[in-house]
Scaffold this active site. Structure first.
Site, PDB file in Angstrom:
ATOM      1  N   ALA A  47      73.601  95.682 117.675  1.00  0.00           N
ATOM      2  CA  ALA A  47      74.183  94.672 116.774  1.00  0.00           C
ATOM      3  C   ALA A  47      73.640  93.283 117.080  1.00  0.00           C
ATOM      4  CB  ALA A  47      75.710  94.690 116.897  1.00  0.00           C
ATOM      5  N   GLU A  48      73.615  92.904 118.360  1.00  0.00           N
ATOM      6  CA  GLU A  48      73.124  91.562 118.710  1.00  0.00           C
ATOM      7  C   GLU A  48      71.639  91.425 118.415  1.00  0.00           C
ATOM      8  OE1 GLU A  48      72.800  88.451 122.427  1.00  0.00           O
ATOM      9  OE2 GLU A  48      74.463  89.868 122.390  1.00  0.00           O
ATOM     10  N   THR A  49      70.892  92.483 118.599  1.00  0.00           N
ATOM     11  CA  THR A  49      69.465  92.444 118.287  1.00  0.00           C
ATOM     12  C   THR A  49      69.244  92.193 116.803  1.00  0.00           C
ATOM     13  OG1 THR A  49      68.951  93.910 120.142  1.00  0.00           O
ATOM     14  CG2 THR A  49      67.308  93.755 118.384  1.00  0.00           C
TER      15      THR A  49
END
Length: 124
Positions: A47-49
């Site tokens: 998700a953060e990527t």
């Protein structure tokens, strides 16, 4: 993305624009917890990527970089195999911060997790 977490977890960018980033990741042994389910941390990393790659579309990468400031994630469905896909869309694009929503779905389009990520824009 050589020698990065993306490479280690076999993340593959499928779509990239200022308005949508889609990244797929196979559910392999590398992303499972000891009892065999997809590790929540791997889902959060995906998700953060996706959010970070989207954030990079909004800055001048020659002089600015994107860093994660905060992320939350609600895990909604367990997975033991298959593929998960993160779809990140912007909520707020500012000069110093950005906020992105990320829906993580499985290969059947079923929601696995939902996340929100705040990014910081820094000078390199």
């Amino acid at each position: 993305m050589h020698n990065t977490l993306m490479e280690a977890l076999q993340m593959e960018v499928k779509e990239k624009s200022k308005d949508l980033v889609t990244i797929a990741m196979p559910v392999t042994g590398n992303v499972k917890q000891p009892v065999g389910f997809l590790h929540g941390g791997a889902t959060v990393a995906l998700a953060e990527t996706a959010a970070s790659i989207g954030g990079m579309e909004h800055v001048d990468t020659r002089s600015q970089a994107i860093v994660g400031m905060e992320i939350n994630c609600n895990h909604l469905k367990a997975k033991k195999d298959g593929v998960i896909v993160a779809k990140a869309t912007p909520v707020h694009i500012g000069k110093r911060t950005m906020v992105w929503n990320i829906h993580v779905e499985d290969e059947h389009g079923e929601l696995v997790a939902i996340s929100r990520c705040t990014l910081g824009v820094i000078n390199q």
